[in-house]
Design a protein around this motif. Structure first.
Motif, PDB file in Angstrom:
ATOM      1  N   GLN A 109      12.146   9.850  -5.448  1.00  0.00           N
ATOM      2  CA  GLN A 109      13.369   9.092  -5.172  1.00  0.00           C
ATOM      3  C   GLN A 109      13.597   8.971  -3.672  1.00  0.00           C
ATOM      4  OE1 GLN A 109      16.487  10.154  -3.975  1.00  0.00           O
ATOM      5  NE2 GLN A 109      16.041  12.349  -3.834  1.00  0.00           N
ATOM      6  N   TYR A 110      14.091   7.818  -3.271  1.00  0.00           N
ATOM      7  CA  TYR A 110      14.234   7.477  -1.849  1.00  0.00           C
ATOM      8  C   TYR A 110      15.693   7.393  -1.423  1.00  0.00           C
ATOM      9  CZ  TYR A 110       9.338   6.346  -2.423  1.00  0.00           C
ATOM     10  OH  TYR A 110       7.992   6.425  -2.702  1.00  0.00           O
ATOM     11  N   ARG A 111      16.569   8.072  -2.132  1.00  0.00           N
ATOM     12  CA  ARG A 111      17.986   7.946  -1.828  1.00  0.00           C
ATOM     13  C   ARG A 111      18.612   9.263  -1.362  1.00  0.00           C
ATOM     14  NH1 ARG A 111      21.231   5.794  -6.649  1.00  0.00           N
ATOM     15  NH2 ARG A 111      20.328   3.857  -5.892  1.00  0.00           N
ATOM     16  N   PRO A 138       0.810  -1.218   0.000  1.00  0.00           N
ATOM     17  CA  PRO A 138       0.000   0.000   0.000  1.00  0.00           C
ATOM     18  C   PRO A 138       0.848   1.275   0.000  1.00  0.00           C
ATOM     19  CG  PRO A 138      -0.216  -1.212   2.089  1.00  0.00           C
ATOM     20  CD  PRO A 138       0.717  -1.991   1.238  1.00  0.00           C
ATOM     21  N   SER A 139       2.169   1.142   0.265  1.00  0.00           N
ATOM     22  CA  SER A 139       2.994   2.358   0.327  1.00  0.00           C
ATOM     23  C   SER A 139       3.498   2.822  -1.048  1.00  0.00           C
ATOM     24  CB  SER A 139       4.188   2.127   1.250  1.00  0.00           C
ATOM     25  OG  SER A 139       5.120   1.291   0.602  1.00  0.00           O
ATOM     26  N   LEU A 140       3.090   2.116  -2.096  1.00  0.00           N
ATOM     27  CA  LEU A 140       3.538   2.538  -3.438  1.00  0.00           C
ATOM     28  C   LEU A 140       3.162   3.995  -3.682  1.00  0.00           C
ATOM     29  CD1 LEU A 140       2.250  -0.477  -5.536  1.00  0.00           C
ATOM     30  CD2 LEU A 140       4.640   0.156  -5.252  1.00  0.00           C
ATOM     31  N   PRO A 192      17.629   7.148 -10.665  1.00  0.00           N
ATOM     32  CA  PRO A 192      18.286   6.618  -9.474  1.00  0.00           C
ATOM     33  C   PRO A 192      17.432   6.690  -8.204  1.00  0.00           C
ATOM     34  CG  PRO A 192      19.800   7.973 -10.717  1.00  0.00           C
ATOM     35  CD  PRO A 192      18.484   8.110 -11.389  1.00  0.00           C
ATOM     36  N   GLY A 193      17.319   5.543  -7.525  1.00  0.00           N
ATOM     37  CA  GLY A 193      16.653   5.510  -6.218  1.00  0.00           C
ATOM     38  C   GLY A 193      15.147   5.636  -6.232  1.00  0.00           C
ATOM     39  N   THR A 194      14.526   5.462  -7.397  1.00  0.00           N
ATOM     40  CA  THR A 194      13.080   5.680  -7.465  1.00  0.00           C
ATOM     41  C   THR A 194      12.258   4.401  -7.287  1.00  0.00           C
ATOM     42  OG1 THR A 194      13.253   5.549  -9.864  1.00  0.00           O
ATOM     43  CG2 THR A 194      13.175   7.755  -8.896  1.00  0.00           C
ATOM     44  N   GLY A 195      12.920   3.294  -6.911  1.00  0.00           N
ATOM     45  CA  GLY A 195      12.161   2.079  -6.623  1.00  0.00           C
ATOM     46  C   GLY A 195      11.697   1.340  -7.861  1.00  0.00           C
ATOM     47  N   LYS A 196      12.596   1.222  -8.810  1.00  0.00           N
ATOM     48  CA  LYS A 196      12.274   0.524 -10.056  1.00  0.00           C
ATOM     49  C   LYS A 196      11.983  -0.951  -9.774  1.00  0.00           C
ATOM     50  CE  LYS A 196      15.902   0.437 -12.516  1.00  0.00           C
ATOM     51  NZ  LYS A 196      16.290  -0.942 -12.184  1.00  0.00           N
ATOM     52  N   THR A 197      12.870  -1.591  -9.020  1.00  0.00           N
ATOM     53  CA  THR A 197      12.683  -3.012  -8.745  1.00  0.00           C
ATOM     54  C   THR A 197      11.454  -3.225  -7.857  1.00  0.00           C
ATOM     55  OG1 THR A 197      15.058  -3.207  -8.896  1.00  0.00           O
ATOM     56  CG2 THR A 197      13.901  -5.096  -8.025  1.00  0.00           C
ATOM     57  N   HIS A 198      11.270  -2.331  -6.905  1.00  0.00           N
ATOM     58  CA  HIS A 198      10.086  -2.304  -6.055  1.00  0.00           C
ATOM     59  C   HIS A 198       8.815  -2.348  -6.917  1.00  0.00           C
ATOM     60  CE1 HIS A 198       9.178  -1.211  -1.877  1.00  0.00           C
ATOM     61  NE2 HIS A 198       8.109  -0.583  -2.317  1.00  0.00           N
ATOM     62  N   THR A 199       8.812  -1.549  -7.965  1.00  0.00           N
ATOM     63  CA  THR A 199       7.674  -1.458  -8.868  1.00  0.00           C
ATOM     64  C   THR A 199       7.521  -2.741  -9.687  1.00  0.00           C
ATOM     65  OG1 THR A 199       8.167   0.897  -9.008  1.00  0.00           O
ATOM     66  CG2 THR A 199       6.636   0.032 -10.630  1.00  0.00           C
ATOM     67  N   GLU A 225      14.789 -12.797  -4.525  1.00  0.00           N
ATOM     68  CA  GLU A 225      14.806 -12.544  -3.079  1.00  0.00           C
ATOM     69  C   GLU A 225      13.615 -11.695  -2.651  1.00  0.00           C
ATOM     70  OE1 GLU A 225      18.730 -10.842  -2.349  1.00  0.00           O
ATOM     71  OE2 GLU A 225      19.176 -12.633  -1.142  1.00  0.00           O
ATOM     72  N   ARG A 226      13.272 -10.731  -3.488  1.00  0.00           N
ATOM     73  CA  ARG A 226      12.192  -9.835  -3.090  1.00  0.00           C
ATOM     74  C   ARG A 226      10.807 -10.403  -3.391  1.00  0.00           C
ATOM     75  NH1 ARG A 226      15.114  -4.148  -4.576  1.00  0.00           N
ATOM     76  NH2 ARG A 226      13.093  -3.248  -4.118  1.00  0.00           N
ATOM     77  N   LEU A 227      10.754 -11.420  -4.264  1.00  0.00           N
ATOM     78  CA  LEU A 227       9.470 -12.083  -4.518  1.00  0.00           C
ATOM     79  C   LEU A 227       9.197 -13.170  -3.485  1.00  0.00           C
ATOM     80  CD1 LEU A 227       9.123 -12.845  -8.351  1.00  0.00           C
ATOM     81  CD2 LEU A 227       7.613 -11.432  -6.949  1.00  0.00           C
ATOM     82  N   SER A 264       3.471   7.663  -8.791  1.00  0.00           N
ATOM     83  CA  SER A 264       4.120   7.400 -10.079  1.00  0.00           C
ATOM     84  C   SER A 264       4.363   5.902 -10.251  1.00  0.00           C
ATOM     85  CB  SER A 264       5.428   8.189 -10.208  1.00  0.00           C
ATOM     86  OG  SER A 264       6.401   7.745  -9.288  1.00  0.00           O
ATOM     87  N   GLN A 265       4.607   5.204  -9.144  1.00  0.00           N
ATOM     88  CA  GLN A 265       4.798   3.745  -9.229  1.00  0.00           C
ATOM     89  C   GLN A 265       3.479   3.075  -9.624  1.00  0.00           C
ATOM     90  OE1 GLN A 265       6.363   3.235  -5.224  1.00  0.00           O
ATOM     91  NE2 GLN A 265       8.469   3.120  -5.981  1.00  0.00           N
ATOM     92  N   LYS A 266       2.379   3.529  -8.988  1.00  0.00           N
ATOM     93  CA  LYS A 266       1.076   2.941  -9.315  1.00  0.00           C
ATOM     94  C   LYS A 266       0.726   3.202 -10.777  1.00  0.00           C
ATOM     95  CE  LYS A 266      -0.886   3.346  -4.695  1.00  0.00           C
ATOM     96  NZ  LYS A 266      -1.733   4.168  -3.823  1.00  0.00           N
TER      97      LYS A 266
HETATM   98  N1  LIG Z   1       6.839   3.532  -2.381  1.00  0.00           N
HETATM   99  C1  LIG Z   1       7.914   3.459  -1.624  1.00  0.00           C
HETATM  100  N2  LIG Z   1       7.860   3.865  -0.344  1.00  0.00           N
HETATM  101  C2  LIG Z   1       8.954   3.826   0.440  1.00  0.00           C
HETATM  102  N3  LIG Z   1      10.153   3.382   0.031  1.00  0.00           N
HETATM  103  C3  LIG Z   1      10.266   2.963  -1.229  1.00  0.00           C
HETATM  104  C4  LIG Z   1       9.166   2.971  -2.118  1.00  0.00           C
HETATM  105  N4  LIG Z   1       9.598   2.515  -3.312  1.00  0.00           N
HETATM  106  C5  LIG Z   1      10.896   2.220  -3.179  1.00  0.00           C
HETATM  107  N5  LIG Z   1      11.313   2.495  -1.935  1.00  0.00           N
HETATM  108  C6  LIG Z   1      12.673   2.319  -1.418  1.00  0.00           C
HETATM  109  O1  LIG Z   1      13.575   2.937  -2.302  1.00  0.00           O
HETATM  110  C7  LIG Z   1      14.783   2.205  -2.376  1.00  0.00           C
HETATM  111  C8  LIG Z   1      15.134   1.900  -3.806  1.00  0.00           C
HETATM  112  O2  LIG Z   1      14.237   0.920  -4.286  1.00  0.00           O
HETATM  113  P1  LIG Z   1      14.680  -0.175  -5.328  1.00  0.00           P
HETATM  114  O3  LIG Z   1      15.782  -0.998  -4.785  1.00  0.00           O
HETATM  115  O4  LIG Z   1      13.451  -0.869  -5.798  1.00  0.00           O
HETATM  116  O5  LIG Z   1      15.232   0.827  -6.369  1.00  0.00           O
HETATM  117  P2  LIG Z   1      15.727   0.761  -7.811  1.00  0.00           P
HETATM  118  O6  LIG Z   1      15.134   1.939  -8.478  1.00  0.00           O
HETATM  119  O7  LIG Z   1      15.545  -0.595  -8.412  1.00  0.00           O
HETATM  120  O8  LIG Z   1      17.256   1.018  -7.562  1.00  0.00           O
HETATM  121  P3  LIG Z   1      18.254   1.801  -8.465  1.00  0.00           P
HETATM  122  O9  LIG Z   1      18.023   3.220  -8.186  1.00  0.00           O
HETATM  123  O10 LIG Z   1      19.573   1.351  -7.974  1.00  0.00           O
HETATM  124  O11 LIG Z   1      17.934   1.387  -9.858  1.00  0.00           O
HETATM  125  C9  LIG Z   1      14.592   0.963  -1.527  1.00  0.00           C
HETATM  126  O12 LIG Z   1      15.167   1.157  -0.284  1.00  0.00           O
HETATM  127  C10 LIG Z   1      13.084   0.861  -1.413  1.00  0.00           C
HETATM  128  O13 LIG Z   1      12.688   0.221  -0.232  1.00  0.00           O
END
Ligand SMILES: Nc1ncnc2c1ncn2[C@@H]1O[C@H](COP(=O)(O)OP(=O)(O)OP(=O)(O)O)[C@@H](O)[C@H]1O
Length: 714
Positions: free
Chosen positions: A490-492, A210-212, A236-243, A273-275, A215-217
């Motif tokens: 971005q979360y970085r 639910p925390s997506l 960078p840091g935008t949670g691509k793999t998360h998405t 690992e994340r799945l 832009s991810q949704k």
């Molecule tokens: N919706 C979100 N809410 C909170 N934290 C998030 C969210 N999406 C991603 N993150 C955090 O952001 C960080 C980067 O996510 P992720 O590893 O998926 O990034 P990535 O985009 O694949 O990495 P890179 O930037 O290296 O390509 C992780 O710590 C992840 O937990």
């Protein structure tokens, strides 16, 4: 109108470029092998000396696996038989040969490169190393001492070549509508008109996470709604793999079957690992020795051993191992021939049984994961998938992406990546073929040039490719931005660190998440003092004035696999001393060395810094900008190196490299460089220097500071 890519000429160009790339890689390896003694190669980590065969067994696919250990004659009494440090890694292609005498002449050594057996490194342990042999009936040299030497990796090329060869053999009626879209011979199907409105069913999805963010949704909805292609652009840091993980879970809810690939084992393992916590029924293809331990439970190999059908396979495996052992005891040529014949039969039987067992497992999995290269293995031939997802897609050669696309049946492709970071490394950039391809592109560009001011209305078109053009780039150029969605939170990085790359490269669209936007080094969750350095998100040590001049050096072969490149590199001693000083200040303030990375575009500078910092700060991470892509640290120091009267910036001219360099830091980014030289490099570099001047904590160090403080800097 997008200009379609002619598939046949595309395949032909790719074949030529791939061949040039392989030749460049072979030439580099041959230059190394022929111009250095075995001892030098071993010191450089590219060879291991004084080995003997300790055992031979049958591995997956019925292949012969040879285990090598140190020759007992060279192990001192009471010493551990550990192999000295080396840079040979799992997956490397190596030759195992009789060891040449230390005094062997160059020409003798060159011949030797063609003798012995070749194989792939399967496992590296302290005391031994295992190699899977390429040829089934290869005779391992025995008797004297052996050495193992790293060769160019031609196997990956072979599969890409086959793939492009097959693509080039298709005729017009073989092209599926999906393929036509990938080559611009058809347009992607239109999206539902209400996709952005609450009325569309995709707005009623139940999210696993639910925390997506929005832009991810949106990217996920877009990828679900797209019929043929969807690009997820993750800065960078935008949670691509998360998405991507959420996308996979949503596709599974729709009862779809998915193939997930990435260019490297680590990119694929990361997804497994994340799945895993979501209890997804998935299977990871690829040799167990190359997989992360946490991923093994999902690997085909382990599942094959633990399933019922496995017992049948194991029986034969045992029989083959016994036969292998008997070869080594037999001196009689006739008997040896008989054993080889028996082994051949057994291997056939083994493969058939194994295939049956494996087939059942794979067909039963809704999610299959493999590297792009690994997806071209016989296991997946002709299997049907609803969607192929490629993560880290801008790190993959286009030909690599076509391995799964030609091999399995699929009608939809989702690529996740960031084309504004570095593409895969290409060695043949200056080859005749690469130059010709570039020229052809320029010509096309010229033909499409439009009057100034109308540029926005026109889609860029790339029909010819260089090897550096990734599938992500080409599709974007072909169909325009409507086929992608960008992740924007971005979360970085601290917001100041993010600002320049966001403005210059990401249309000012990046937003720093609340949790990170004001984070400083002084706020790390352990005790760090509030100092001039720890309270600044960006520090610029501007070395302008000419006192910190660069130096050119011929690069020696370096330790470890990646440092094989020979050639001209640059270093800068003054900058290195400033880096050391800054590390000293940060650590004095309480920042842990493990939380600091020092990166630079030049290998010679990495070597110089390594000599100056490694001992005093063992936890610190040092490396090239290219090698740090995908990584992050609390504090990052970037040494730009270039400082000369001509404004030569070489490597720094590549925006994508700078983007990687400036987006690794979470809380503190320190740039060390000469603004005078650097700002003359390009408009982008000039803008960056201007930005730093205005927004960084700007300091003008004196060369003499580095002498004084050197003494105190550990
Ligand atoms: N919706 C979100 N809410 C909170 N934290 C998030 C969210 N999406 C991603 N993150 C955090 O952001 C960080 C980067 O996510 P992720 O590893 O998926 O990034 P990535 O985009 O694949 O990495 P890179 O930037 O290296 O390509 C992780 O710590 C992840 O937990």
């Amino acid at each position: 109108m997008p200009k379609p890519t002619d598939i046949l000429s595309f395949a032909a160009t790719q074949l030529t470029l791939l061949d040039a790339e392989l030749q460049a890689e072979l030439a580099e390896t041959n230059a190394l092998l022929s111009s250095h003694t075995p001892t030098t190669l071993s010191r450089a980590g590219l060879a291991i000396l004084n080995l003997t065969v300790s055992s031979i067994r049958t591995g997956l696919g019925g292949k012969t696996v040879v285990e090598l250990g140190l020759d007992p004659a060279v192990v001192g009494k009471g010493d551990k038989p550990d192999i000295p440090e080396h840079g040979i890694r799992v997956g490397d292609i190596v030759a195992v040969q009789d060891q040449p005498a230390g005094s062997a002449k160059k020409s003798e050594k060159r011949d030797l490169a063609k003798q012995g057996v070749e194989g792939v490194v399967l496992r590296v342990k302290r005391e031994n190393i295992e190699i899977i042999l390429d040829k089934e009936d290869a005779d391992v040299p025995s008797g004297g001492k052996l050495w193992l030497v790293k060769l160019a990796n031609h196997i990956t090329y072979k599969r890409m070549n086959q793939t492009m060869g097959n693509l080039g053999k298709l005729s017009d009626q073989d092209y599926t509508p999906f393929m036509r879209v990938l080559f611009g011979q058809g347009s992607p199907s239109p999206l539902p008109s209400d996709l952005n409105h609450g009325s569309n069913p995709l707005h009623k999805l139940e999210w696993n996470d639910p925390s997506l963010n929005d832009s991810q949704k949106e990217a996920i909805r877009f990828a679900l709604a797209s019929r043929e292609i969807a690009l997820i652009h993750g800065p960078p840091g935008t949670g691509k793999t998360h998405t991507v993980i959420e996308l996979i879970l949503q596709l599974l809810k729709q009862k779809l079957r998915i193939l997930v690939c990435g260019p490297s084992n680590i990119s694929v393992d990361n997804i497994v690992e994340r799945l895993a916590p979501h209890k997804v029924s998935m299977i990871r293809l690829g040799h167990p020795a190359r997989l992360l331990p946490s991923v093994l439970n999902h690997s085909l190999d382990v599942l094959t051993r633990t399933s019922e059908a496995a017992a049948l396979v194991q029986d034969i495996r045992k029989e083959m191992d016994d036969k292998q052992a008997s070869i080594r005891k037999t001196r009689n040529a006739k008997e040896r021939r008989q054993i080889y014949t028996d082994l051949k039969e057994l291997r056939k039987e083994f493969r058939e049984r194994e295939r049956g067992c494996v087939d059942n497992l794979i067909r039963g999995s809704k999610v299959v994961l493999a590297t792009l290269h690994g997806a071209g293995g016989f296991h997946l031939k002709g299997q049907e998938f609803d969607v192929v997802i490629v993560d880290e897609a801008s790190q993959a050669l286009e030909a690599q992406c076509w391995v799964p696309l030609m091999w399995v049946k699929a009608s939809k492709l989702v690529l996740a990546g960031d084309h504004l970071q570095l593409p895969p490394t290409i060695k043949s950039l200056n080859s005749k073929e690469a130059k010709a391809a570039k020229k052809a592109i320029e010509k096309e560009d010229d033909a499409d040039r439009v009057p100034a001011g109308k540029m926005d209305a026109v889609k860029p078109v790339v029909c010819t490719t260089t090897l550096e053009t990734t599938l992500f780039d080409r599709l974007l150029a072909l169909h325009g931005p409507s086929i992608k969605r960008m992740l924007t939170t971005q979360y970085r990085m601290h917001e100041n660190i993010m600002q320049f790359p966001s403005t210059e490269l990401y249309d000012s669209k990046l937003i720093a998440a609340d949790a990170v936007k004001h984070r400083l080094l002084k706020d790390v969750p352990y005790k760090v003092e509030d100092t001039d350095d720890t309270r600044e998100p960006i520090v610029f040590l501007d070395t302008q004035g000419g006192d910190f001049a660069e130096k050119s050096e011929d690069e020696e072969i370096k330790k470890g696999g990646k440092g094989m490149s020979l050639g001209d590199s640059k270093s800068n001693e003054g900058e290195a001393a400033l880096v050391k000083l800054h590390v000293h200040h940060l650590t004095e303030g309480g920042v842990r060395a493990e939380d600091i990375a020092v990166i630079t575009p030049y290998n010679a500078q990495v070597a110089l810094l390594s000599g100056m910092l490694k001992e005093a700060y063992p936890g610190i991470e040092l490396g090239s900008v290219d090698g740090f892509q995908g990584r992050e640290k609390e504090a990052v120091i970037v040494s730009l190196v270039r400082s000369n009267a001509d404004g030569e910036v070489g490597f720094l001219g590549e925006k994508r490299r700078l983007n990687v360099a400036m987006t690794r830091a979470k809380r503190h980014l320190c740039i060390v460089g000469d603004s005078e030289t650097v700002s003359r490099g390009s408009r982008f570099l000039k803008a960056w220097m201007d930005f730093l001047e205005e927004n960084a904590d700007l300091r003008y160090p004196n060369i003499s500071d580095t002498y004084v403080d050197e003494a105190g800097a550990g």
